[in-house]
Design a protein around this motif. Structure first.
Motif, PDB file in Angstrom:
ATOM      1  N   ASN A 162       0.466  -1.445  -0.093  1.00 17.44           N
ATOM      2  CA  ASN A 162       0.007   0.023   0.225  1.00 17.44           C
ATOM      3  C   ASN A 162       0.958   1.095  -0.504  1.00 17.44           C
ATOM      4  OD1 ASN A 162      -2.516   1.819   0.440  1.00 17.44           O
ATOM      5  ND2 ASN A 162      -3.727   0.378   2.069  1.00 17.44           N
ATOM      6  N   TYR A 163       0.897   2.452   0.543  1.00 10.01           N
ATOM      7  CA  TYR A 163       0.798   3.446  -0.222  1.00 10.01           C
ATOM      8  C   TYR A 163       1.623   4.021   1.487  1.00 10.01           C
ATOM      9  CZ  TYR A 163      -2.007   4.864  -4.187  1.00 10.01           C
ATOM     10  OH  TYR A 163      -3.145   4.604  -4.587  1.00 10.01           O
ATOM     11  N   GLN A 164       3.054   4.282   1.026  1.00  6.63           N
ATOM     12  CA  GLN A 164       3.440   4.014   2.677  1.00  6.63           C
ATOM     13  C   GLN A 164       3.822   5.954   2.443  1.00  6.63           C
ATOM     14  OE1 GLN A 164       4.730   2.030   4.448  1.00  6.63           O
ATOM     15  NE2 GLN A 164       3.186   0.920   3.187  1.00  6.63           N
TER      16      GLN A 164
ATOM     17  N   VAL B  94      -4.509   5.559   1.833  1.00  3.32           N
ATOM     18  CA  VAL B  94      -4.206   4.343   2.358  1.00  3.32           C
ATOM     19  C   VAL B  94      -5.511   3.399   2.347  1.00  3.32           C
ATOM     20  CG1 VAL B  94      -2.509   4.995   3.200  1.00  3.32           C
ATOM     21  CG2 VAL B  94      -4.626   5.314   4.484  1.00  3.32           C
TER      22      VAL B  94
END
Length: 271
Positions: free
Chosen positions: A184-186, A204
């Protein structure tokens, strides 16, 4: 291969088929025939030419064969014929044209096929061994025992601990098929793309996606098909992996091209 691509594109009916897939990817033969004043057999023959030129990739979903536009040959021609100093301008114009013309899309699927002068065993190593991934992922190492259900850890630098960002092995059939869930987005993405904390928190919540690699022997070479799906529309993640975000470095297009170059020449493409 360039000759086959140009011959395939020379026919207006075949260009219409590609236009149809550009508007909505992943269509069956029945769906492609619906908008053409052409016999089903004729459409099948045109599709066979496009598949032979690697402009279309086919993927079976149950009993139905779906057709996807494959960017690899066009990308290779662009790399050869468009001067490197003109590429940013060409990409900007293409993005503007897409934004002005494209209708809102559903849930897209990214499919990319290329042919590599290697063996299935060597290609499997390139996909799974840290020593390989480090070279074409720009220093990133993928670590896993590659058993179904095991995590796929990411090591961003040699002196850092491997990070678990939720990637899990979904399928592992050595030398034939590998699939795992995508991260996922970090916070690092927010910094790279300039997202606010509120924007990151919104992103997210998107469902996780997944990527699959299908390996097939094709005479003296190996055919690799990358399928990345599970997107909730044309998300930032889809734009990144498909190379539509400048900061993404070309997404899968560049990564696969770099891995191909590494396997065929011993040196990956510059990051």
């Amino acid at each position: 291969m360039d000759d086959e691509v140009f011959r395939a594109l020379a026919d207006p009916s075949r260009r219409r088929l590609l236009d149809g897939l550009n508007e909505r990817d992943g269509q069956s033969l029945r769906e492609l025939c619906a908008g053409l004043e052409m016999a089903r057999q004729s459409v099948s023959k045109h599709l066979a030419v496009l598949v032979e030129a690697n402009l279309i990739t086919t993927v079976w979903r149950g009993r139905e064969k779906l057709h996807y536009l494959n960017a690899e040959p066009i990308n290779a021609i662009a790399q050869r014929w468009i001067h490197r100093y003109d590429r940013d301008r060409v990409h900007a114009l293409a993005d503007l044209k897409t934004a002005l013309e494209q209708e809102p899309m559903g849930n897209p699927v990214f499919v990319y096929t290329t042919f590599i002068d290697t063996t299935p065993e060597r290609l499997w190593q390139a996909l799974t061994e840290p020593a390989f991934t480090r070279q074409y992922w720009g220093g990133l190492e993928l670590e896993s025992d590659w058993q179904v259900g095991s995590p796929v850890l990411l090591r961003y630098a040699p002196d850092e601990a491997a990070k678990d960002q939720g990637q899990v092995v979904l399928e592992a059939d050595p030398y034939r098929r590998l699939a795992y869930s995508w991260h996922n987005y970090q916070p690092e993405h927010a910094e790279l793309f300039g997202w606010s904390p509120e924007r990151l928190a919104e992103l997210v919540r998107e469902p996780r996606t997944r990527v699959a690699f299908d390996i097939e022997e094709a005479g003296p070479v190996v055919k690799l098909t990358v399928t990345h799906d599970g997107f909730a529309g044309e998300t930032e993640m889809y734009r990144a992996i498909s190379g539509r975000l400048e900061q993404s470095g070309g997404g899968w297009l560049h990564l696969v091209a770099s891995m191909k170059t590494l396997l065929e020449t011993g040196a990956a493409l510059p990051v």
